[in-house]
Design an enzyme around this catalytic site. Structure first.
Site, PDB file in Angstrom:
ATOM      1  N   HIS A 266       0.880  -1.175   0.000  1.00  5.65           N
ATOM      2  CA  HIS A 266       0.000   0.000   0.000  1.00  5.65           C
ATOM      3  C   HIS A 266       0.915   1.221   0.000  1.00  5.65           C
ATOM      4  O   HIS A 266       2.016   1.178   0.561  1.00  5.65           O
ATOM      5  CB  HIS A 266      -0.831  -0.052   1.288  1.00  5.65           C
ATOM      6  CG  HIS A 266      -1.892   0.992   1.412  1.00  5.65           C
ATOM      7  ND1 HIS A 266      -1.617   2.292   1.731  1.00  5.65           N
ATOM      8  CD2 HIS A 266      -3.249   0.911   1.290  1.00  5.65           C
ATOM      9  CE1 HIS A 266      -2.749   2.975   1.804  1.00  5.65           C
ATOM     10  NE2 HIS A 266      -3.755   2.165   1.531  1.00  5.65           N
TER      11      HIS A 266
ATOM     12  N   ASP B   7       3.457  -3.909   8.272  1.00  4.00           N
ATOM     13  CA  ASP B   7       2.201  -3.199   8.083  1.00  4.00           C
ATOM     14  C   ASP B   7       1.096  -4.240   8.273  1.00  4.00           C
ATOM     15  O   ASP B   7       0.883  -5.094   7.412  1.00  4.00           O
ATOM     16  CB  ASP B   7       2.184  -2.594   6.670  1.00  4.00           C
ATOM     17  CG  ASP B   7       0.814  -2.040   6.292  1.00  4.00           C
ATOM     18  OD1 ASP B   7      -0.153  -2.256   7.043  1.00  4.00           O
ATOM     19  OD2 ASP B   7       0.720  -1.401   5.230  1.00  4.00           O
TER      20      ASP B   7
ATOM     21  N   CYS C 297      -4.741   2.298  -3.613  1.00  6.11           N
ATOM     22  CA  CYS C 297      -3.490   2.856  -3.056  1.00  6.11           C
ATOM     23  C   CYS C 297      -2.324   1.898  -3.286  1.00  6.11           C
ATOM     24  O   CYS C 297      -1.468   1.714  -2.411  1.00  6.11           O
ATOM     25  CB  CYS C 297      -3.620   3.192  -1.573  1.00  6.11           C
ATOM     26  SG  CYS C 297      -4.807   4.480  -1.259  1.00  6.11           S
TER      27      CYS C 297
HETATM   28  N1  PLP Z   1      -1.593  -0.486   4.774  1.00  8.23           N
HETATM   29  C1  PLP Z   1      -2.532  -1.265   4.258  1.00  8.23           C
HETATM   30  C2  PLP Z   1      -2.191  -2.678   3.875  1.00  8.23           C
HETATM   31  C3  PLP Z   1      -3.827  -0.787   4.086  1.00  8.23           C
HETATM   32  O1  PLP Z   1      -4.777  -1.559   3.578  1.00  8.23           O
HETATM   33  C4  PLP Z   1      -4.105   0.555   4.458  1.00  8.23           C
HETATM   34  C5  PLP Z   1      -5.456   1.124   4.228  1.00  8.23           C
HETATM   35  O2  PLP Z   1      -6.145   0.747   3.307  1.00  8.23           O
HETATM   36  C6  PLP Z   1      -3.079   1.324   5.006  1.00  8.23           C
HETATM   37  C7  PLP Z   1      -1.843   0.769   5.149  1.00  8.23           C
HETATM   38  C8  PLP Z   1      -3.330   2.733   5.447  1.00  8.23           C
HETATM   39  O3  PLP Z   1      -4.188   2.745   6.551  1.00  8.23           O
HETATM   40  P1  PLP Z   1      -4.753   4.134   7.109  1.00  8.23           P
HETATM   41  O4  PLP Z   1      -5.386   4.833   5.946  1.00  8.23           O
HETATM   42  O5  PLP Z   1      -5.742   3.705   8.147  1.00  8.23           O
HETATM   43  O6  PLP Z   1      -3.609   4.893   7.656  1.00  8.23           O
END
Ligand code: PLP
Length: 423
Positions: free
Chosen positions: A135, A212, A376
């Site tokens: 992401h 993550d 994303c």
């Molecule tokens: N990492 C992953 C794998 C995600 O799916 C997301 C959100 O879709 C994020 C990071 C970012 O999360 P946040 O927008 O809650 O900071």
């Protein structure tokens, strides 16, 4: 309809899934004249009544700032806030509550590490390793850290199934690598990476690790001590808690070496006009008034998930996933993007010649909420030669009937688009 839906509406595996679903007020509505079928859990989960009530209760009775007041409301708010920190530490098996830093989300958590740890540890010639599945939240901060320090960003490649091989990871972890930051579960394809094995590989070479876990926290137990990971990040809103609240876990010995990224509020020990000294952990990394209601909501979300139990969650999600895969596989126009062997409840697909947004709109007209776009993960989409997908993401509150509704809605949309569909 799948046969076992009857039993799922009643009692299956000792869990009354209908009763679980009834706890989510937002699910009980019509959208465009159809019952809402919410398949966008990976973007943000729906919230159970208990989470909403816990936050409302705080605002109605205990609303006060934390750590600063001697009055009763402030003491109650502080107690609830710090109890939630302890619960979160237990939830991910951290050694000490001071290893839990509340942030605004996974994105903020990764940025704190990239900025603070990155500034202290990266220099020209060093390498930062991420995977091709990331992401943007676990990619862009590292690009920024590399631009700031002169380190180089390296990407472990993704294969045609949407997997990253452990052999490739092992090959790319070498003497120049300073940190390996990877997603445990890909939000775009659902790929589950072998997080424990990868952390062990990195540790053998003395390389710092960050996981993550944004897509993990609602689906799978997390044990940071067993993982041996240095940093782990997740968001409350993806685990049925509120938006705007996340967690940065760090091993205490490493967090203690981090300089704050933000200054002000509770993060100080002493301030003069000339300079400041920092408070102890965890406060030194929590500048300003925190998201108190959010933390209380996270605490309620943890209680909710634990009351259902990980085995039940896992069994339910994998039954839903198998059923959805079976149904969607029968639609010949659908081309799946990624078919990882180890996969969470996420299915990405395209219909060639149809823009994902167009399909998404036609599905919304039939009550279906799914995600369309690049999720994303633009570089990953580019790897597959596409600009985006339609993504179905599943959670325990979904039903087999909803998957049937999705199947019917896709077939109808394809007919409306003039793409023949015989059945
Ligand atoms: N990492 C992953 C794998 C995600 O799916 C997301 C959100 O879709 C994020 C990071 C970012 O999360 P946040 O927008 O809650 O900071």
């Amino acid at each position: 309809m799948k046969q076992s839906d009857q039993s799922v509406s009643g009692k299956t595996h000792q869990t009354d899934w209908k009763a679980v679903r009834d706890e989510f007020p937002a699910l009980h509505q019509q959208v465009n004249g159809y019952p809402l079928a919410y398949f966008d859990h990976a973007a943000t989960a729906q919230k159970p009544r208990k989470v909403i009530d816990a936050m409302t209760r705080y605002y109605e009775f205990d609303n006060a700032n934390v750590h600063r007041g001697v009055h009763s409301l402030s003491q109650r708010a502080t107690l609830a806030y710090e109890e939630a920190r302890q619960k979160t530490a237990r939830f991910i098996c951290a050694k000490d509550p001071s290893e839990i830093i509340f942030t605004s989300g996974t994105t903020a958590s990764v940025n704190v590490v990239a900025l603070s740890w990155g500034r202290a540890h990266l220099k020209p010639g060093d390498e930062v390793l991420v995977t091709g599945l990331e992401h943007h939240a676990n990619l862009v901060p590292w690009q920024m850290a590399c631009a700031m320090t002169g380190a180089q960003l390296k990407i472990v490649p993704v294969n045609e199934f949407g997997e990253v091989s452990t052999d490739s990871v092992a090959e790319m972890l070498h003497s120049k690598t300073r940190i390996f930051a990877f997603s445990w579960i890909s939000n775009a394809l659902g790929t589950i990476n072998p997080a424990h094995d990868w952390v062990q590989l990195a540790r053998e070479k003395g390389i710092t690790t960050l996981i993550d876990a944004a897509q993990v926290a609602a689906h799978h137990p997390i044990d940071v001590q067993h993982l041996g990971v240095d940093f782990l990040c997740f968001s409350a809103h993806k685990m049925m808690g509120p938006t705007g609240l996340g967690v940065l876990y760090g091993k205490k010995s490493i967090l203690e070496t981090l300089d704050p990224v933000f200054g002000g509020g509770d993060m100080i020990d002493e301030v003069t006009y000339e300079k400041s000294t920092w408070a102890d952990l965890p406060y030194r990394l929590e500048a300003g008034t925190p998201n108190i209601a959010g933390v209380i909501g996270l605490s309620a979300a943890i209680d909710f998930l634990e009351s259902i139990g990980w085995q039940n969650i896992s069994r339910r999600e994998s039954e839903l996933l198998q059923y959805a895969l079976e149904k969607l596989s029968e639609i010949p126009q659908i081309r799946f993007i990624g078919s990882p062997k180890e996969r969470a409840g996420v299915i990405s697909f395209v219909v060639d010649g149809v823009h994902p947004y167009d399909l998404g709109i036609l599905l919304d007209e039939q009550g279906i909420a799914l995600r369309t776009g690049h999720h994303c993960a633009q570089p990953l989409m580019r790897h597959f030669g596409i600009t985006g997908t339609c993504r179905v993401s599943l959670a325990i509150y979904n039903t087999f009937e909803e998957i049937d509704q999705l199947d019917r809605a896709i077939k109808r949309a394809l007919r409306l688009l003039g793409i023949s569909q015989s059945n």
